[in-house]
Design an enzyme around this catalytic site. Structure first.
Site, PDB file in Angstrom:
ATOM      1  CG  ASP A  51      -1.825   1.183   1.284  1.00 51.10           C
ATOM      2  OD1 ASP A  51      -2.825   1.170   0.541  1.00 51.10           O
ATOM      3  OD2 ASP A  51      -1.550   2.147   2.041  1.00 51.10           O
ATOM      4  CE1 TYR A  56       0.629   7.547   2.897  1.00 45.60           C
ATOM      5  CE2 TYR A  56       0.974   5.291   2.192  1.00 45.60           C
ATOM      6  CZ  TYR A  56       0.207   6.242   2.820  1.00 45.60           C
ATOM      7  OH  TYR A  56      -0.982   5.862   3.388  1.00 45.60           O
ATOM      8  CE  LYS A  85      -3.811   4.655   0.535  1.00 43.82           C
ATOM      9  NZ  LYS A  85      -2.411   4.443   0.954  1.00 43.82           N
ATOM     10  CG  HIS A 117      -4.461   9.625   0.448  1.00 40.55           C
ATOM     11  ND1 HIS A 117      -3.101   9.541   0.310  1.00 40.55           N
ATOM     12  CD2 HIS A 117      -4.707   9.135   1.684  1.00 40.55           C
ATOM     13  CE1 HIS A 117      -2.571   9.023   1.396  1.00 40.55           C
ATOM     14  NE2 HIS A 117      -3.528   8.781   2.255  1.00 40.55           N
TER      15      HIS A 117
HETATM   16  P1  NAP Z   1       0.047   0.835  11.974  1.00 41.35           P
HETATM   17  O1  NAP Z   1       0.273  -0.201  10.944  1.00 41.35           O
HETATM   18  O2  NAP Z   1      -1.150   0.785  12.839  1.00 41.35           O
HETATM   19  O3  NAP Z   1       1.307   0.902  12.959  1.00 41.35           O
HETATM   20  C1  NAP Z   1       2.618   1.080  12.465  1.00 41.35           C
HETATM   21  C2  NAP Z   1       3.525   1.319  13.669  1.00 41.35           C
HETATM   22  O4  NAP Z   1       3.516   0.152  14.498  1.00 41.35           O
HETATM   23  C3  NAP Z   1       4.945   1.584  13.279  1.00 41.35           C
HETATM   24  O5  NAP Z   1       5.447   2.564  14.163  1.00 41.35           O
HETATM   25  C4  NAP Z   1       5.660   0.252  13.511  1.00 41.35           C
HETATM   26  O6  NAP Z   1       6.993   0.490  13.885  1.00 41.35           O
HETATM   27  C5  NAP Z   1       4.854  -0.336  14.660  1.00 41.35           C
HETATM   28  N1  NAP Z   1       4.759  -1.820  14.599  1.00 41.35           N
HETATM   29  C6  NAP Z   1       4.593  -2.587  13.500  1.00 41.35           C
HETATM   30  N2  NAP Z   1       4.538  -3.890  13.834  1.00 41.35           N
HETATM   31  C7  NAP Z   1       4.663  -3.947  15.176  1.00 41.35           C
HETATM   32  C8  NAP Z   1       4.693  -5.013  16.099  1.00 41.35           C
HETATM   33  N3  NAP Z   1       4.581  -6.286  15.693  1.00 41.35           N
HETATM   34  N4  NAP Z   1       4.833  -4.722  17.421  1.00 41.35           N
HETATM   35  C9  NAP Z   1       4.957  -3.428  17.817  1.00 41.35           C
HETATM   36  N5  NAP Z   1       4.939  -2.373  16.994  1.00 41.35           N
HETATM   37  C10 NAP Z   1       4.795  -2.622  15.676  1.00 41.35           C
HETATM   38  O7  NAP Z   1       0.082   2.329  11.381  1.00 41.35           O
HETATM   39  P2  NAP Z   1      -0.004   3.079  10.005  1.00 41.35           P
HETATM   40  O8  NAP Z   1       1.320   3.096   9.328  1.00 41.35           O
HETATM   41  O9  NAP Z   1      -0.667   4.368  10.305  1.00 41.35           O
HETATM   42  O10 NAP Z   1      -1.040   2.239   9.112  1.00 41.35           O
HETATM   43  C11 NAP Z   1      -0.658   1.169   8.295  1.00 41.35           C
HETATM   44  C12 NAP Z   1      -0.688   1.531   6.819  1.00 41.35           C
HETATM   45  O11 NAP Z   1      -2.004   1.913   6.425  1.00 41.35           O
HETATM   46  C13 NAP Z   1       0.177   2.732   6.428  1.00 41.35           C
HETATM   47  O12 NAP Z   1       1.553   2.430   6.396  1.00 41.35           O
HETATM   48  C14 NAP Z   1      -0.431   3.089   5.107  1.00 41.35           C
HETATM   49  O13 NAP Z   1       0.016   2.207   4.094  1.00 41.35           O
HETATM   50  C15 NAP Z   1      -1.922   2.897   5.415  1.00 41.35           C
HETATM   51  N6  NAP Z   1      -2.563   4.159   5.895  1.00 41.35           N
HETATM   52  C16 NAP Z   1      -3.441   4.790   5.071  1.00 41.35           C
HETATM   53  C17 NAP Z   1      -4.022   5.975   5.468  1.00 41.35           C
HETATM   54  C18 NAP Z   1      -4.979   6.666   4.559  1.00 41.35           C
HETATM   55  O14 NAP Z   1      -5.287   7.850   4.792  1.00 41.35           O
HETATM   56  N7  NAP Z   1      -5.488   5.996   3.551  1.00 41.35           N
HETATM   57  C19 NAP Z   1      -3.729   6.545   6.720  1.00 41.35           C
HETATM   58  C20 NAP Z   1      -2.843   5.868   7.546  1.00 41.35           C
HETATM   59  C21 NAP Z   1      -2.281   4.678   7.134  1.00 41.35           C
HETATM   60  P3  NAP Z   1       8.265  -0.140  13.075  1.00 41.35           P
HETATM   61  O15 NAP Z   1       8.153   0.327  11.653  1.00 41.35           O
HETATM   62  O16 NAP Z   1       9.417   0.410  13.813  1.00 41.35           O
HETATM   63  O17 NAP Z   1       8.120  -1.637  13.205  1.00 41.35           O
END
Ligand code: NAP
Length: 291
Positions: A51, A56, A85, A117
């Site tokens: 994704d 990004y 997006k 997005h």
């Molecule tokens: P998330 O996946 O909820 O959390 C990511 C965070 O958790 C990072 O800081 C990561 O750190 C940590 N993490 C990952 N695996 C872990 C584990 N097993 N134990 C402990 N901590 C862990 O947050 P997100 O990046 O906001 O959301 C995921 C994806 O969704 C994004 O990357 C993006 O592709 C998409 N997204 C889309 C939108 C939108 O507006 N459409 C908004 C937000 C996100 P490390 O990297 O240090 O492991």
């Protein structure tokens, strides 16, 4: 083939195409060597979806990493599902240009899923009445690129129930996916039923609450008695409801750990305990005020 084959299940989109239930989130993966390392670890762990987004600033690095890594793992372009997006700055009359830029940056021939997005337009206040017209214009452009086969599926992100209804009433091609924040503290009941009503796949982002939910006491307790990690419990809670997830990690061990979701089940009691954490909490942006 040096990697394990995909172990992940998939959901059927309204385009007739399957989308993996597990994808790697890439927000904040920016340096090309970090993108390469994360994609490499993800392919080994069985991820087949990635994704990205124009905002990004990693589309080119993701495309480049995949071009190098797919042959290494005995895979082809068709084995992976790429999402990107349209940035809020390209909403409206610049949408065609923005989507073509994403296609060029990724340089993988086509994009499997391309999302608007954000319902608003960069530079306009949320209440600006030009927002609805701009996102309608973006959708028409996406429909055109979809008809040309460049965007295999099109969808939206961060739309509210009102934005969804507006789009469904005016579109020629219905959205395949709505990607929004979803985790036990934000169960999105109304949006899920709107998606169900219109045959739109509801996809989760920030399933780990940007990493903060892994220390929630209830999540930790469920994880302890399932002998799983808190992250696996949070992701399993979603996929067990048929909701695709996109955990982001730059750490190869966590990338592997987060993929082990399809060899265990949460009991109804544990599912209910997690869902009872719902309090409408958002870790990300809030689109509820966008006109
Ligand atoms: P998330 O996946 O909820 O959390 C990511 C965070 O958790 C990072 O800081 C990561 O750190 C940590 N993490 C990952 N695996 C872990 C584990 N097993 N134990 C402990 N901590 C862990 O947050 P997100 O990046 O906001 O959301 C995921 C994806 O969704 C994004 O990357 C993006 O592709 C998409 N997204 C889309 C939108 C939108 O507006 N459409 C908004 C937000 C996100 P490390 O990297 O240090 O492991």
């Amino acid at each position: 083939m040096s990697s394990s084959s995909s172990t992940t299940s998939a959901v059927l989109l309204n385009t007739g195409v399957q989308m993996p239930l597990l994808g790697l989130g890439t927000y904040k993966l920016v340096a090309s060597e970090d993108v390469y390392r994360a994609v490499d670890a993800a392919l080994v762990a069985g991820y087949r979806a990635f994704d990205s987004a124009a905002v990004y600033r990693n589309e080119a690095d993701l495309g480049q990493a995949l071009k190098q890594l797919l042959p290494k793992h005995g895979l082809t372009r068709e084995d992976v599902f790429i999402t990107s997006k349209l940035g809020p700055k390209d909403q409206g009359e610049r949408a065609m240009e923005g989507a073509l830029r994403s296609l060029a940056q990724l340089d993988l021939g086509y994009i499997d899923l391309y999302l608007i997005h954000w319902p608003g337009t960069q530079g306009l206040v949320v209440a600006d009445q030009r927002n609805p017209g701009n996102r309608a214009q973006s959708w028409v452009m996406l429909e055109e690129l979809h008809a040309q086969g460049k965007l295999k599926a099109i969808g939206v992100s961060n739309y509210t129930p009102a934005h969804m209804r507006e789009l469904i009433q005016s579109c020629k091609v219905p959205p395949a996916v709505l990607q929004v924040e979803f985790h036990p503290r934000l169960c999105q009941t109304e949006l899920r039923s709107v998606c169900e009503e219109y045959g739109v796949c509801f996809q989760a982002y920030s399933s780990l609450g940007k990493g903060e939910l892994v220390t929630d006491p209830v999540v930790m307790e469920v994880a302890k008695h399932c002998e799983r990690t808190p992250a696996q419990v949070l992701l399993r809670w979603a996929v067990q409801q048929g909701v695709p997830v996109l955990p982001k990690s730059s750490n190869p061990d966590r990338i592997k750990d987060n993929a082990r979701l399809f060899d265990f089940t949460l009991s109804d009691t544990d599912m209910d305990r997690l869902s009872a954490l719902d309090c409408g909490h958002k870790y990300c942006w809030d689109s509820s005020e966008v006109a």
